[in-house]
Design a protein around this motif. Structure first.
Motif, mmCIF file in Angstrom:
data_model
loop_
_atom_site.group_PDB
_atom_site.id
_atom_site.type_symbol
_atom_site.label_atom_id
_atom_site.label_comp_id
_atom_site.label_asym_id
_atom_site.label_seq_id
_atom_site.Cartn_x
_atom_site.Cartn_y
_atom_site.Cartn_z
ATOM 1 N N GLY A 125 1.234 -1.366 0.165
ATOM 2 C CA GLY A 125 0.412 -0.008 0.041
ATOM 3 C C GLY A 125 0.730 1.039 0.014
ATOM 4 N N VAL A 126 2.424 1.522 0.640
ATOM 5 C CA VAL A 126 2.594 2.511 0.859
ATOM 6 C C VAL A 126 2.775 2.699 -0.945
ATOM 7 C CG1 VAL A 126 5.073 3.538 1.604
ATOM 8 C CG2 VAL A 126 3.090 2.200 3.474
ATOM 9 N N LEU A 127 3.973 1.306 -1.436
ATOM 10 C CA LEU A 127 4.555 1.705 -2.761
ATOM 11 C C LEU A 127 2.742 2.345 -3.996
ATOM 12 C CD1 LEU A 127 6.265 1.223 -4.870
ATOM 13 C CD2 LEU A 127 5.140 -1.778 -5.071
ATOM 14 N N GLU A 128 2.060 1.363 -3.240
ATOM 15 C CA GLU A 128 0.564 2.579 -4.402
ATOM 16 C C GLU A 128 0.675 4.177 -4.354
ATOM 17 O OE1 GLU A 128 -4.032 0.875 -5.424
ATOM 18 O OE2 GLU A 128 -3.193 0.299 -3.058
ATOM 19 N N GLN A 129 0.596 3.872 -3.128
ATOM 20 C CA GLN A 129 0.607 5.690 -2.535
ATOM 21 C C GLN A 129 1.722 6.499 -3.360
ATOM 22 O OE1 GLN A 129 0.961 6.934 1.958
ATOM 23 N NE2 GLN A 129 -1.844 6.367 1.446
ATOM 24 N N THR A 130 2.750 5.696 -2.824
ATOM 25 C CA THR A 130 3.890 6.957 -3.260
ATOM 26 C C THR A 130 3.668 6.525 -4.715
ATOM 27 O OG1 THR A 130 5.130 5.744 -1.399
ATOM 28 C CG2 THR A 130 6.062 6.569 -3.518
ATOM 29 N N ALA A 131 3.649 6.455 -4.789
ATOM 30 C CA ALA A 131 3.451 5.974 -7.002
ATOM 31 C C ALA A 131 2.221 6.805 -7.387
ATOM 32 C CB ALA A 131 3.350 3.969 -7.705
ATOM 33 N N ASN A 132 0.869 6.713 -7.412
ATOM 34 C CA ASN A 132 0.159 7.443 -7.111
ATOM 35 C C ASN A 132 0.298 8.261 -6.694
ATOM 36 O OD1 ASN A 132 -1.484 5.358 -8.226
ATOM 37 N ND2 ASN A 132 -2.916 4.777 -6.654
ATOM 38 N N ARG A 133 0.578 9.203 -5.528
ATOM 39 C CA ARG A 133 -0.025 10.361 -5.418
ATOM 40 C C ARG A 133 1.672 11.355 -6.275
ATOM 41 N NH1 ARG A 133 0.773 11.618 1.382
ATOM 42 N NH2 ARG A 133 -1.656 12.066 1.789
ATOM 43 N N SER A 134 3.437 10.400 -6.320
ATOM 44 C CA SER A 134 4.042 11.127 -6.624
ATOM 45 C C SER A 134 3.934 11.492 -8.696
ATOM 46 C CB SER A 134 4.868 10.218 -7.372
ATOM 47 O OG SER A 134 5.774 9.908 -5.461
ATOM 48 N N PHE A 135 3.166 10.642 -9.232
ATOM 49 C CA PHE A 135 2.909 10.741 -10.428
ATOM 50 C C PHE A 135 1.892 11.447 -10.401
ATOM 51 C CE2 PHE A 135 2.257 10.733 -14.739
ATOM 52 C CZ PHE A 135 3.439 10.661 -15.346
ATOM 53 N N GLY A 136 0.705 11.564 -9.585
ATOM 54 C CA GLY A 136 -0.722 11.939 -10.145
ATOM 55 C C GLY A 136 -0.185 13.319 -9.669
ATOM 56 N N ARG A 137 0.242 13.383 -8.771
ATOM 57 C CA ARG A 137 1.152 15.085 -8.568
ATOM 58 C C ARG A 137 1.645 15.874 -9.456
ATOM 59 N NH1 ARG A 137 4.332 15.034 -4.623
ATOM 60 N NH2 ARG A 137 6.439 15.319 -6.153
ATOM 61 N N VAL A 138 2.391 15.313 -9.997
ATOM 62 C CA VAL A 138 3.508 15.902 -11.685
ATOM 63 C C VAL A 138 2.518 15.750 -12.705
ATOM 64 C CG1 VAL A 138 5.551 15.421 -12.169
ATOM 65 C CG2 VAL A 138 5.037 14.989 -9.700
ATOM 66 N N GLY A 139 1.811 14.719 -12.784
ATOM 67 C CA GLY A 139 0.857 14.492 -13.786
ATOM 68 C C GLY A 139 -0.022 15.621 -14.030
ATOM 69 N N VAL A 140 -1.431 15.736 -13.091
ATOM 70 C CA VAL A 140 -1.894 16.922 -13.143
ATOM 71 C C VAL A 140 -1.713 18.112 -13.307
ATOM 72 C CG1 VAL A 140 -4.108 17.771 -11.111
ATOM 73 C CG2 VAL A 140 -4.102 15.630 -11.712
ATOM 74 N N VAL A 141 -0.649 18.596 -12.665
ATOM 75 C CA VAL A 141 0.224 19.556 -11.955
ATOM 76 C C VAL A 141 0.751 20.068 -13.871
ATOM 77 C CG1 VAL A 141 2.405 21.762 -11.384
ATOM 78 C CG2 VAL A 141 0.409 20.170 -10.018
ATOM 79 N N HIS A 142 1.291 19.243 -14.627
ATOM 80 C CA HIS A 142 1.832 19.329 -16.508
ATOM 81 C C HIS A 142 0.366 19.757 -17.567
ATOM 82 C CE1 HIS A 142 6.325 18.371 -16.006
ATOM 83 N NE2 HIS A 142 6.229 18.342 -14.468
ATOM 84 N N LEU A 143 -0.459 19.253 -16.515
ATOM 85 C CA LEU A 143 -1.505 19.374 -17.196
ATOM 86 C C LEU A 143 -1.713 21.071 -17.089
ATOM 87 C CD1 LEU A 143 -3.729 16.128 -17.208
ATOM 88 C CD2 LEU A 143 -2.927 16.947 -19.109
ATOM 89 N N ALA A 144 -1.536 21.360 -16.050
ATOM 90 C CA ALA A 144 -2.384 22.200 -15.640
ATOM 91 C C ALA A 144 -1.151 23.830 -16.618
ATOM 92 C CB ALA A 144 -2.702 22.699 -14.297
#
Length: 276
Positions: free
Chosen positions: A168-187
């Motif tokens: 779960g920690v790996l899943e959360q790290t992956a989703n948070r890290s790339f989700g943050r950067v991906g959403v921000v980059h789209l913005a």
């Protein structure tokens, strides 16, 4: 009927020592400070700033993949090999490597993202906003090198604890890290597009740099996952939504939360067939 008091939130995955949390916070602040300082004080162009942001995405993806590979080798869990995604209807999970699937999908996204940035910059060059492009390869190189150092430090902070991580920690790290950067980059992409069609392109892009920084820093806040929904939300949703007869919104909330806990538990089971 499924009542709110039928379930309790289980303990969250063990957190890293406070020193590690502080180190991650410092790297997060530093990673956001580099492009912001470059744009506002070092006269970086939009192109230079975007390239540094894009490089952060790529470097972050590579080191998330490295975390996943090492953790899968040192502490194999069911989720590594038969990942059950949120809202999945198959409790057996999908066969295949979680981290390889994550890497492939996001690598394609990064490649497409790079092409999109190049196209936007070409549009800016052709519509009279060449001052926004003005790519300085030396500044971009220095910024990317600084980003690489930060990402490597962030990775090395995690390495000694990967054996103890739950899936779960790996899943959360992956989703948070790339989700943050991906959403921000789209913005940012839409921001640079907006800058291209406004009369104040530099000011418009500066606004998006600020929003990107604030959004990224907000991801350092702990996730809010209450066992029961706020009362005001329950009252509002019970008036708006029509749940199955005899069930309330808060009952469905708790039921969904319980299903999510079971999913995480299954993903974190010790994998005994890793070598088969």
């Amino acid at each position: 009927m499924f009542r709110c008091d039928d379930w309790r939130v289980p303990p969250t995955p063990p957190e890293q020592p406070r020193a590690n949390q502080f180190a991650h916070l410092l790297t997060l602040v530093a990673a956001n400070a580099i492009p912001a300082v470059g744009w506002f004080t070092q006269e970086w162009s939009a192109a230079t700033t975007l390239i540094v942001y894009w490089f952060e995405t790529v470097a972050g993806l590579l080191f998330i993949y490295a975390r996943g590979v090492l953790q899968q080798r040192w502490n194999p869990r069911r989720g590594h090999f038969r990942y059950e995604a949120p809202q999945s209807k198959d409790p057996q999970g999908k066969p295949g490597s979680f981290i390889k699937g994550f890497f492939f999908i996001n690598a394609v996204f990064c490649a497409a993202h790079g092409v999109f940035i190049a196209v936007i910059l070409l549009i800016l060059s052709h519509n009279g906003n060449a001052e926004l492009v003005g790519l300085d390869w030396r500044s971009a190189g220095i910024g990317c090198l600084q980003m690489l150092v930060i990402v490597v430090v962030d990775f090395l902070v995690d390495v000694p604890y990967l054996r103890r991580w739950s899936f779960g920690v790996l899943e959360q790290t992956a989703n948070r890290s790339f989700g943050r950067v991906g959403v921000v980059h789209l913005a940012l992409i839409f921001g640079i597009f907006a800058a291209a069609v406004t009369n104040s392109p530099a000011r418009m892009f500066g606004v998006f740099v600020v929003l990107k920084t604030l959004y990224s820093l907000s991801t350092a806040l702990p996730m809010y996952e209450p066992a029961t929904p706020p009362k005001w939300l329950s009252r509002a949703m019970n008036r708006i939504r029509r749940e199955p007869e005899g069930q309330r919104f808060e009952d469905m909330w708790v039921k969904d939360q319980a299903a999510e806990v079971r999913r995480r538990t299954r993903n974190d089971e010790v994998w005994t067939g890793a070598g088969r």
